[in-house]
Design a protein around this motif. Sequence first.
Motif, PDB file in Angstrom:
ATOM      1  N   CYS A  63     -12.477 -17.593  16.768  1.00 35.75           N
ATOM      2  CA  CYS A  63     -12.963 -18.884  17.499  1.00 35.75           C
ATOM      3  C   CYS A  63     -14.428 -18.737  17.995  1.00 35.75           C
ATOM      4  CB  CYS A  63     -12.112 -19.212  18.581  1.00 35.75           C
ATOM      5  SG  CYS A  63     -12.399 -18.561  20.115  1.00 35.75           S
ATOM      6  N   PRO A  64     -15.169 -19.950  17.999  1.00 33.11           N
ATOM      7  CA  PRO A  64     -16.615 -20.071  18.538  1.00 33.11           C
ATOM      8  C   PRO A  64     -16.706 -19.141  20.010  1.00 33.11           C
ATOM      9  CG  PRO A  64     -15.876 -22.191  18.620  1.00 33.11           C
ATOM     10  CD  PRO A  64     -14.617 -21.381  17.940  1.00 33.11           C
ATOM     11  N   GLY A  65     -15.839 -18.921  20.863  1.00 34.02           N
ATOM     12  CA  GLY A  65     -16.021 -18.151  21.938  1.00 34.02           C
ATOM     13  C   GLY A  65     -15.520 -16.729  21.682  1.00 34.02           C
ATOM     14  N   CYS A  66     -14.974 -16.289  20.656  1.00 35.40           N
ATOM     15  CA  CYS A  66     -14.610 -15.009  20.798  1.00 35.40           C
ATOM     16  C   CYS A  66     -15.638 -14.189  20.908  1.00 35.40           C
ATOM     17  CB  CYS A  66     -13.940 -14.353  19.449  1.00 35.40           C
ATOM     18  SG  CYS A  66     -12.264 -15.293  19.175  1.00 35.40           S
ATOM     19  N   GLY A  67     -15.766 -13.063  21.555  1.00 35.82           N
ATOM     20  CA  GLY A  67     -16.739 -12.251  21.953  1.00 35.82           C
ATOM     21  C   GLY A  67     -17.641 -12.482  23.040  1.00 35.82           C
ATOM     22  N   GLY A  68     -17.174 -13.824  23.430  1.00 30.47           N
ATOM     23  CA  GLY A  68     -18.100 -14.324  24.690  1.00 30.47           C
ATOM     24  C   GLY A  68     -18.077 -13.648  25.950  1.00 30.47           C
ATOM     25  N   LEU A  69     -16.886 -13.008  26.194  1.00 29.71           N
ATOM     26  CA  LEU A  69     -17.012 -11.954  27.445  1.00 29.71           C
ATOM     27  C   LEU A  69     -17.639 -10.815  27.264  1.00 29.71           C
ATOM     28  CD1 LEU A  69     -13.117 -12.304  28.561  1.00 29.71           C
ATOM     29  CD2 LEU A  69     -15.190 -13.450  29.584  1.00 29.71           C
ATOM     30  N   ARG A  70     -17.581 -10.136  25.863  1.00 22.25           N
ATOM     31  CA  ARG A  70     -18.472  -8.969  25.859  1.00 22.25           C
ATOM     32  C   ARG A  70     -19.780  -9.378  25.748  1.00 22.25           C
ATOM     33  NH1 ARG A  70     -13.666  -8.201  22.452  1.00 22.25           N
ATOM     34  NH2 ARG A  70     -14.852  -9.389  20.784  1.00 22.25           N
ATOM     35  N   SER A  71     -20.209 -10.592  25.310  1.00 23.28           N
ATOM     36  CA  SER A  71     -21.699 -10.919  25.208  1.00 23.28           C
ATOM     37  C   SER A  71     -22.002 -11.195  26.873  1.00 23.28           C
ATOM     38  CB  SER A  71     -21.509 -12.184  24.715  1.00 23.28           C
ATOM     39  OG  SER A  71     -22.720 -12.939  24.546  1.00 23.28           O
ATOM     40  N   ALA A  72     -21.266 -11.796  27.576  1.00 26.72           N
ATOM     41  CA  ALA A  72     -21.737 -12.063  28.952  1.00 26.72           C
ATOM     42  C   ALA A  72     -21.686 -10.713  29.680  1.00 26.72           C
ATOM     43  CB  ALA A  72     -20.692 -12.632  29.595  1.00 26.72           C
ATOM     44  N   HIS A  73     -20.958  -9.532  29.256  1.00 29.42           N
ATOM     45  CA  HIS A  73     -20.896  -8.027  29.880  1.00 29.42           C
ATOM     46  C   HIS A  73     -22.233  -7.550  29.464  1.00 29.42           C
ATOM     47  CE1 HIS A  73     -19.433  -4.605  31.615  1.00 29.42           C
ATOM     48  NE2 HIS A  73     -19.900  -3.882  30.370  1.00 29.42           N
ATOM     49  N   PHE A 133     -21.013 -21.991  12.433  1.00 29.55           N
ATOM     50  CA  PHE A 133     -20.935 -20.562  12.953  1.00 29.55           C
ATOM     51  C   PHE A 133     -19.609 -20.109  12.921  1.00 29.55           C
ATOM     52  CE2 PHE A 133     -19.871 -17.962  16.926  1.00 29.55           C
ATOM     53  CZ  PHE A 133     -20.832 -16.799  16.768  1.00 29.55           C
ATOM     54  N   THR A 134     -18.509 -20.913  13.370  1.00 36.05           N
ATOM     55  CA  THR A 134     -17.220 -20.305  13.292  1.00 36.05           C
ATOM     56  C   THR A 134     -16.567 -20.282  11.868  1.00 36.05           C
ATOM     57  OG1 THR A 134     -16.841 -21.747  15.317  1.00 36.05           O
ATOM     58  CG2 THR A 134     -14.669 -21.201  14.027  1.00 36.05           C
ATOM     59  N   VAL A 135     -17.086 -20.953  11.163  1.00 32.89           N
ATOM     60  CA  VAL A 135     -16.642 -20.924   9.581  1.00 32.89           C
ATOM     61  C   VAL A 135     -17.203 -19.867   9.025  1.00 32.89           C
ATOM     62  CG1 VAL A 135     -16.696 -21.803   7.448  1.00 32.89           C
ATOM     63  CG2 VAL A 135     -16.133 -23.509   9.329  1.00 32.89           C
ATOM     64  N   VAL A 136     -18.551 -19.623   9.207  1.00 33.57           N
ATOM     65  CA  VAL A 136     -19.372 -18.213   8.606  1.00 33.57           C
ATOM     66  C   VAL A 136     -18.928 -17.172   9.349  1.00 33.57           C
ATOM     67  CG1 VAL A 136     -21.606 -17.321   8.452  1.00 33.57           C
ATOM     68  CG2 VAL A 136     -21.261 -19.477   7.974  1.00 33.57           C
ATOM     69  N   ARG A 137     -18.517 -16.981  10.290  1.00 28.37           N
ATOM     70  CA  ARG A 137     -18.189 -15.776  11.114  1.00 28.37           C
ATOM     71  C   ARG A 137     -16.603 -15.572  10.529  1.00 28.37           C
ATOM     72  NH1 ARG A 137     -16.926 -15.952  17.316  1.00 28.37           N
ATOM     73  NH2 ARG A 137     -18.004 -14.251  17.327  1.00 28.37           N
ATOM     74  N   ASN A 138     -15.944 -16.241   9.914  1.00 27.42           N
ATOM     75  CA  ASN A 138     -14.689 -15.911   9.454  1.00 27.42           C
ATOM     76  C   ASN A 138     -14.606 -15.597   8.122  1.00 27.42           C
ATOM     77  OD1 ASN A 138     -12.754 -16.051  11.834  1.00 27.42           O
ATOM     78  ND2 ASN A 138     -13.697 -17.687  12.185  1.00 27.42           N
ATOM     79  N   LEU A 139     -15.619 -15.867   7.283  1.00 26.73           N
ATOM     80  CA  LEU A 139     -15.994 -15.517   5.755  1.00 26.73           C
ATOM     81  C   LEU A 139     -16.169 -14.066   5.426  1.00 26.73           C
ATOM     82  CD1 LEU A 139     -17.738 -19.020   4.649  1.00 26.73           C
ATOM     83  CD2 LEU A 139     -15.163 -18.185   4.510  1.00 26.73           C
ATOM     84  N   PRO A 140     -15.788 -13.727   4.258  1.00 25.56           N
ATOM     85  CA  PRO A 140     -15.847 -12.304   3.993  1.00 25.56           C
ATOM     86  C   PRO A 140     -17.579 -11.958   4.122  1.00 25.56           C
ATOM     87  CG  PRO A 140     -14.751 -13.190   2.469  1.00 25.56           C
ATOM     88  CD  PRO A 140     -15.009 -14.270   3.267  1.00 25.56           C
ATOM     89  N   GLY A 143     -19.160 -11.190   8.084  1.00 26.91           N
ATOM     90  CA  GLY A 143     -18.551  -9.796   9.198  1.00 26.91           C
ATOM     91  C   GLY A 143     -19.666  -9.523  10.081  1.00 26.91           C
ATOM     92  N   TRP A 144     -20.865  -9.809   9.793  1.00 25.01           N
ATOM     93  CA  TRP A 144     -21.826  -9.441  10.780  1.00 25.01           C
ATOM     94  C   TRP A 144     -22.196 -10.237  12.071  1.00 25.01           C
ATOM     95  CZ3 TRP A 144     -26.111 -12.872  11.706  1.00 25.01           C
ATOM     96  CH2 TRP A 144     -25.990 -13.778  10.895  1.00 25.01           C
ATOM     97  N   LEU A 145     -21.084 -11.308  11.900  1.00 20.55           N
ATOM     98  CA  LEU A 145     -20.967 -12.066  13.040  1.00 20.55           C
ATOM     99  C   LEU A 145     -19.656 -12.070  14.007  1.00 20.55           C
ATOM    100  CD1 LEU A 145     -22.265 -15.715  11.690  1.00 20.55           C
ATOM    101  CD2 LEU A 145     -23.550 -14.218  13.386  1.00 20.55           C
ATOM    102  N   HIS A 146     -18.946 -11.107  13.542  1.00 15.99           N
ATOM    103  CA  HIS A 146     -17.532 -10.726  14.212  1.00 15.99           C
ATOM    104  C   HIS A 146     -18.022 -10.105  15.560  1.00 15.99           C
ATOM    105  CE1 HIS A 146     -15.143 -10.158  10.326  1.00 15.99           C
ATOM    106  NE2 HIS A 146     -15.652 -11.607  10.593  1.00 15.99           N
ATOM    107  N   PRO A 147     -17.368 -10.219  16.751  1.00 12.08           N
ATOM    108  CA  PRO A 147     -17.478  -9.746  18.070  1.00 12.08           C
ATOM    109  C   PRO A 147     -17.187  -8.317  17.802  1.00 12.08           C
ATOM    110  CG  PRO A 147     -15.750 -11.252  18.227  1.00 12.08           C
ATOM    111  CD  PRO A 147     -16.298 -11.531  16.556  1.00 12.08           C
TER     112      PRO A 147
END
Length: 147
Positions: A63-73, A133-140, A143-147
């Motif tokens: 989702c668009p929020g995935c990785g948000g906590l790691r980003s905040a950390h 952002f959400t669509v692109v991060r879930n396409l093959p 992958g560079w946008l995966h958390p």
Amino acid sequence: MDAPANALGRPVPRPAPLWRRVAAPAGLLAAVGGAFAYVGAVDPGEPGHYPVCPLYRLTGLYCPGCGGLRSAHAFVHGDLVTALRDNAPAVAAYLGFAVLWTVWVVRAARGRPARIEPGPAPLWAAGVLLLVFTVVRNLPFGGWLHP
């Protein structure tokens, strides 16, 4: 001594003291600061500290929020590159919050209303950017946008 009057002869109310005008923004800053302090102290990369995103758990999609906590950390620890890698829109939101909060404090300190009313165009633009952002991060190729 009489209270000051406006053009109609009605008394002009005295402004609230400064501490009262900035109490709400200070309270919000304390809450957000506490949340960031907790995320900074408790690493989201360690399993078992935070729940897994329900969308990711059920579908395997980010989702668009995935990785948000790691980003905040990472942001709290001053690692901006990692914060951007984990969730760039979240970093933009942190910075946007800082700007809007500052505007709120300055307006409150001056006794002005803290109205920030974006029109529909900026809201639609933000929604479209998050959707892309959400669509692109879930396409093959995203992958560079995966958390």
